[in-house]
Design a protein around this motif. Structure first.
Motif, PDB file in Angstrom:
ATOM      1  N   ARG A 154      12.411   3.449   8.337  1.00 18.06           N
ATOM      2  CA  ARG A 154      12.824   4.003   7.042  1.00 18.06           C
ATOM      3  C   ARG A 154      14.322   3.848   6.873  1.00 18.06           C
ATOM      4  O   ARG A 154      15.066   3.911   7.854  1.00 18.06           O
ATOM      5  N   PHE A 155      14.735   3.681   5.660  1.00 17.28           N
ATOM      6  CA  PHE A 155      16.132   3.362   5.384  1.00 17.28           C
ATOM      7  C   PHE A 155      16.830   4.470   4.623  1.00 17.28           C
ATOM      8  O   PHE A 155      16.210   5.195   3.858  1.00 17.28           O
ATOM      9  N   TYR A 195      19.261   3.501   9.214  1.00 19.91           N
ATOM     10  CA  TYR A 195      17.803   3.469   9.208  1.00 19.91           C
ATOM     11  C   TYR A 195      17.280   4.148  10.469  1.00 19.91           C
ATOM     12  O   TYR A 195      18.044   4.454  11.393  1.00 19.91           O
ATOM     13  N   ALA A 196      15.984   4.363  10.504  1.00 16.50           N
ATOM     14  CA  ALA A 196      15.354   4.960  11.681  1.00 16.50           C
ATOM     15  C   ALA A 196      14.083   4.203  12.006  1.00 16.50           C
ATOM     16  O   ALA A 196      13.326   3.846  11.111  1.00 16.50           O
ATOM     17  N   ALA A 250       0.841  -1.189   0.000  1.00 12.69           N
ATOM     18  CA  ALA A 250       0.000   0.000   0.000  1.00 12.69           C
ATOM     19  C   ALA A 250       0.876   1.239   0.000  1.00 12.69           C
ATOM     20  O   ALA A 250       1.879   1.289   0.699  1.00 12.69           O
ATOM     21  N   LEU A 309       3.419  12.658   5.170  1.00 13.51           N
ATOM     22  CA  LEU A 309       4.410  11.595   5.129  1.00 13.51           C
ATOM     23  C   LEU A 309       3.938  10.559   4.129  1.00 13.51           C
ATOM     24  O   LEU A 309       2.783  10.134   4.163  1.00 13.51           O
ATOM     25  N   ARG A 310       4.798  10.190   3.226  1.00 13.36           N
ATOM     26  CA  ARG A 310       4.455   9.159   2.249  1.00 13.36           C
ATOM     27  C   ARG A 310       5.299   7.927   2.503  1.00 13.36           C
ATOM     28  O   ARG A 310       6.521   8.022   2.570  1.00 13.36           O
ATOM     29  N   ILE A 311       4.639   6.814   2.665  1.00 16.10           N
ATOM     30  CA  ILE A 311       5.375   5.572   2.878  1.00 16.10           C
ATOM     31  C   ILE A 311       4.738   4.462   2.055  1.00 16.10           C
ATOM     32  O   ILE A 311       3.640   4.610   1.503  1.00 16.10           O
ATOM     33  N   ARG A 312       5.441   3.375   1.987  1.00 18.36           N
ATOM     34  CA  ARG A 312       4.877   2.175   1.364  1.00 18.36           C
ATOM     35  C   ARG A 312       5.019   1.048   2.378  1.00 18.36           C
ATOM     36  O   ARG A 312       6.063   0.907   3.012  1.00 18.36           O
ATOM     37  N   ARG A 313       3.959   0.301   2.538  1.00 11.69           N
ATOM     38  CA  ARG A 313       4.037  -0.864   3.419  1.00 11.69           C
ATOM     39  C   ARG A 313       3.711  -2.120   2.645  1.00 11.69           C
ATOM     40  O   ARG A 313       2.899  -2.084   1.721  1.00 11.69           O
ATOM     41  N   GLU A 349       0.897   4.983   1.125  1.00 11.39           N
ATOM     42  CA  GLU A 349       0.131   5.664   2.147  1.00 11.39           C
ATOM     43  C   GLU A 349       0.551   7.117   2.291  1.00 11.39           C
ATOM     44  O   GLU A 349       1.722   7.447   2.138  1.00 11.39           O
ATOM     45  N   PHE A 362      11.021   4.473  -1.830  1.00 13.58           N
ATOM     46  CA  PHE A 362      10.029   4.583  -0.787  1.00 13.58           C
ATOM     47  C   PHE A 362      10.692   4.448   0.558  1.00 13.58           C
ATOM     48  O   PHE A 362      11.766   3.858   0.665  1.00 13.58           O
ATOM     49  N   ASN A 363      10.042   4.995   1.538  1.00 15.09           N
ATOM     50  CA  ASN A 363      10.501   4.827   2.912  1.00 15.09           C
ATOM     51  C   ASN A 363      11.960   5.229   3.042  1.00 15.09           C
ATOM     52  O   ASN A 363      12.736   4.581   3.700  1.00 15.09           O
ATOM     53  N   LYS A 364      12.300   6.282   2.363  1.00 18.49           N
ATOM     54  CA  LYS A 364      13.686   6.706   2.419  1.00 18.49           C
ATOM     55  C   LYS A 364      13.849   7.717   3.542  1.00 18.49           C
ATOM     56  O   LYS A 364      13.090   8.661   3.666  1.00 18.49           O
ATOM     57  N   LEU A 365      14.876   7.475   4.352  1.00 17.02           N
ATOM     58  CA  LEU A 365      15.157   8.341   5.487  1.00 17.02           C
ATOM     59  C   LEU A 365      15.883   9.577   5.003  1.00 17.02           C
ATOM     60  O   LEU A 365      17.018   9.507   4.548  1.00 17.02           O
TER      61      LEU A 365
END
Lengths: 263, 263
Positions: A261-262, B202-203, A203, B257-261, A205, B104-107
DNA sequence: AAGTGGTCTAGACCACGGC
DNA sequence: CCGTGGTCTAGACCACTTC
């Protein structure tokens, strides 16, 4: 064509030898590849608790001997397991069972989240039906602007407390059975995955903060203007199709999103 | 029996030939492995724009011929590139340059986020100094309860508008230079990575909603009680050490905040 | 020194895709 | 049909860890 194969590139003597070796080359016609069998065997031993995290996995040479394959094949098996994080390889030392994975950024429905905390999820359906005027959401789902969308609005409860409001949308054309599903009792995710044959993959998000308007305040039994965490999810299937759109409003103090997050 | 097999498999004449070939087997003593050279060559061509997404990458056999290596080596190069998402392999069709990856999910630090939008970040330091009474934060950083922590409080600006308040903590013992860094002008992340020799990895983040108290309201120039997105990050280095703890409060409507899960 | 993973060879056959 | 990737052989030497 068999002839073509037999017209091999080697002189006679060597060719015969080569043919013999070929008997052992790919004994798996149509079967599962040898390297996968090796992987399964290792995975089975891990799942059975026979191999625990930190334990030494048989070496490439040992696996090759045990499974009667060449080194490269045994190696392939271990390399893939390492890539998948099942084992860790240490040059000169050996291959070890990796510590159990902690799942970050895992996409879970509300029901599943509660279950993972050992709780049972309860919901109250606020409204449900078909809408045709949600052009923007239809667009996000990759549908024409006036597509018929199933819409379901549920209040999520923790005990008797309402803690969240979730509204989900889907293509009524693709999933007509969803409109009549007992979604106060069943998880949306599990209905999609088990009844509709959809495999959910990920997803995208958008997360921000808003405050409760009058209606939300009433539904969630909180003062108007209370801050809420808003999560809008566009959920994709394994085939890359946008399948469901969910907007959720979560009471502050009752819900924390944890992600990694990475860099 | 073993002897017999060995003799049968490698008669004298062949053995000598084999020895000669060995000269060519690993011509890379101490050098970069051949498969990496192949990867670099392909990556160079992609970065130079000579190979564009969707283009056909030379086949295994062609690469083997071009780089004078065996098929398995060329194959290894492509397999790894595919695993890293640089290329896609289609059985029977070929190997193609993959479409560019969206991260995605980049810190990212605030400065970097702004830069990625083509904007320049501005900050105003609200306070800075050393604290010794933040027991919980010290614990999260893996330090004794009364450890000396550097603390920096900054208001983040978009144009002239304040949009966020960020407070960060670190071990003063480990990073004493951070306390005197010009962090109104430099990014915390780049200071750590370039001046302190820390590689961030990462965080782990906790995200929820709160509302602005009096002080935040003043600093962010918003009414008290306005809802804010709160993000608490514990940032780890590549060595697995908790390095910095950051609490951020972001104005609603000004930050998503945009993330992907993944499922 | 023994054993392990890492790199590499020079091929083979199979399954698949597109013309 | 022909070329492509996928699986596989039966070894080799190198680099590293552990003893």
């Amino acid at each position: 064509m068999v002839k073509w194969v037999e017209r091999a590139t080697r002189p006679r003597g060597l060719r015969i030898r080569a043919r013999r070796e070929v008997q052992g080359v790919m004994p798996n016609r149509g079967e599962e590849p040898a390297y996968r069998k090796i992987q399964s065997a290792i995975l089975r031993r891990i799942e059975a608790g026979q191999l625990k995290p930190g334990n030494l996995v048989p070496s490439e040479r040992e696996l090759a001997r045990l499974h009667r394959v060449s080194l490269m094949t045994a190696r392939h098996a271990l390399t893939e397991l390492a890539r998948d994080g099942v084992v860790e390889r240490r040059h000169g030392a050996g291959t070890f069972v990796a510590p159990p994975k902690v799942h970050f950024n895992k996409l879970l429905g509300y029901t599943e989240q509660m279950a993972s905390l050992g709780l049972t999820a309860h919901s109250r359906i606020v409204s449900s039906g078909i809408v045709t005027r949600e052009h923007e959401i239809a667009a996000r789902l990759g549908l024409p602007p006036t597509a018929r969308l199933g819409r379901l609005e549920r209040v999520r409860l923790a005990g008797d407390d309402p803690v969240a409001l979730e509204i989900c949308y889907w293509s009524d054309e693709e999933y007509p059975t969803l409109a009549n599903a007992q979604l106060d009792k069943t998880s949306l995710f599990s209905f999609l995955e088990h009844e509709c044959g959809v495999e959910l993959a990920y997803a995208d998000e958008e997360i921000d903060a808003t405050d409760a308007d009058t209606r939300m305040a009433e539904l969630l039994n909180i003062p108007k203007g209370t801050s809420l965490l808003r999560m809008r999810q566009l959920i994709f299937s394994t085939r890359g199709r946008a399948t469901v759109y969910v907007t959720g409003f979560y009471r502050s103090g009752r819900h924390t999103l944890r992600i990694r997050r990475f860099r």
